[in-house]
Design an enzyme around this catalytic site. Structure first.
Site, PDB file in Angstrom:
ATOM      1  N   GLU A 206       0.815  -1.229   0.000  1.00 17.97           N
ATOM      2  CA  GLU A 206       0.000   0.000   0.000  1.00 17.97           C
ATOM      3  C   GLU A 206       0.842   1.269   0.000  1.00 17.97           C
ATOM      4  OE1 GLU A 206      -3.665   2.148   2.459  1.00 17.97           O
ATOM      5  OE2 GLU A 206      -3.148   0.052   2.860  1.00 17.97           O
ATOM      6  N   LYS A 222      -8.420  -1.207   1.150  1.00 18.80           N
ATOM      7  CA  LYS A 222      -9.404  -1.553   2.172  1.00 18.80           C
ATOM      8  C   LYS A 222     -10.357  -2.591   1.571  1.00 18.80           C
ATOM      9  CE  LYS A 222      -9.497   0.014   5.647  1.00 18.80           C
ATOM     10  NZ  LYS A 222      -8.908  -0.479   6.917  1.00 18.80           N
TER      11      LYS A 222
END
Length: 400
Positions: A206, A222
């Site tokens: 990420e 997410k």
């Protein structure tokens, strides 16, 4: 310690801990600026000329803990870290040239080409790892999820990330184990950063924040499912996961919009499914042009801690995290990456482990919404921690 490879050497280091006080964002920005990196106007990286003379800086590795990120944001810091040997902010400047003095106990690996890990060996004995010990039970974790749902029902927050921690005693040199972790498939930010008596291994997919070609970019992740056809279908069709994801995208849009010098924020990609080490994850891309002067300190204050590991609203979520989690987040849920003359690229330290003098530490969790099922959240955290524990345990002589 040995020198960096490829005509680069370690030049200077910066270290800050919570007990030092002051503004860590400004302090590290001042250090990097004094070292010759143009961090006071990051928008200039699109046209920056690279200095190449002997002794001139070629860039710096930067680490920011979750606690330091909370200080930068003006939020609750949370409980004490389980790995106090680690600093909360650490920067290592690399310079051109292959000779000259180097700071003791500092190294960086795979955060940029040509750097090599070489911390002081904590032991010459073969690496061995004892069984993992969790900081809370599965029931405790589920209870924290239930309390988070109650806070959502009261309207205190919309979403909050709840993270658990585990540690295991070890002997020998932990760097090979951390390096194995850093090579996990899908690790966009795979690398090792080490200091005197501590080390961090990162396999994060990420992007917390990237500055390149005159734009600032964040890529929040997410939503997680097993990397099977059924798991992909479930992730794509889950109303809960999509709602949770979009809340974080909106939070990241707000973070970038508050950044002085940034232009209009846009969502370049929404809810794209990527794979990381046996898991599907949903990722979006949010960006903005840099129309004015953007200072590193302002950038860190705007994006730290990352919204995907706090929740929304961010400051209220940090209050809940401090209330719910039994130990601090240490090296996890912070930032780790590289600052060069033509770009900045910091990963969010999910899928990250840390070693202090005698224990390895891992963290894992997930975002909680009103629709969250406590048992499913506990299982998701275990699924995220599984590849980390396996990589750290591989080829180890496991005790017990």
């Amino acid at each position: 310690m040995s020198s960096g490879q490829g005509g680069h050497r370690l030049s200077s280091t910066f270290q800050w801990s919570l007990t030092d006080g002051g503004d860590p964002a400004e302090l590290v920005a001042e250090f990097l600026s004094s070292a010759g990196l143009r961090v006071r106007n990051l928008g200039r990286t699109a046209t920056q000329v690279h200095p190449t003379g002997d002794g001139t800086p070629c860039g710096a590795a930067l680490y920011v803990s979750a606690a330091a990120g909370s200080v930068m944001a003006g939020g609750a810091v949370g409980p004490p870290t389980p790995s106090p040997a680690l600093p909360d902010v650490y920067a290592v400047v690399l310079a051109h040239g292959s000779s000259g003095p180097e700071p003791a106990g500092a190294s960086a690996s795979a955060l940029r080409p040509g750097a090599t890990p070489s911390p002081a060996a904590l032991s010459s004995r073969p690496f061995s790892l004892e069984p993992w010990a969790d900081s809370w039970t599965a029931d405790d974790h589920a209870r924290a999820v239930a309390l988070a749902r109650e806070a959502i029902a009261r309207g205190d927050i919309y979403q909050v990330n709840v993270v658990g921690h585990a540690s295991a005693a070890y002997t020998g040199d932990p760097i090979p184990a951390l390096s194995r972790l850093a090579r996990l498939a899908g690790a966009r930010y795979g690398g090792v950063l080490a200091g005197d008596g501590w080390a961090i291994g990162c396999a994060s997919p990420e992007t917390l924040v990237e500055v390149r070609d005159g734009r600032v970019i964040t890529r929040p992740i997410k939503g997680t499912r097993p990397a099977t056809p059924a798991g992909r279908h479930e992730l794509l069709t889950s109303a809960k996961e999509r709602a949770e994801h979009i809340m974080i995208v909106d939070l990241e849009r707000n973070d970038l919009s508050r950044l002085p010098g940034a232009g209009p924020v846009r969502v370049d990609q929404l809810f794209a499914v990527r794979e990381w080490s046996g898991l599907w994850q949903a990722e979006s891309v949010v960006s903005a042009p840099l129309d004015g002067d953007v200072d590193l300190a302002s950038l860190l204050r705007a994006v730290c801690p990352g919204g995907s590991v706090t929740g929304a609203p961010k400051l209220a979520a940090l209050d809940e995290i401090a209330r719910l989690e039994p130990v601090g987040r240490g090296a996890s849920m912070g930032a780790l990456g590289w600052i060069g003359h033509d770009h900045l690229d910091l990963g969010l330290t999910i899928r990250t482990a840390a070693a202090d003098g005698d224990r390895l530490h891992v963290w894992a969790g997930g975002g909680i919404t009103w629709d969250s099922d406590p048992a499913a959240e506990v299982a998701e955290a275990a699924a995220k921690a599984g590849p980390l524990r396996a990589a750290l345990s591989s080829s180890a002589v496991t005790a017990g």
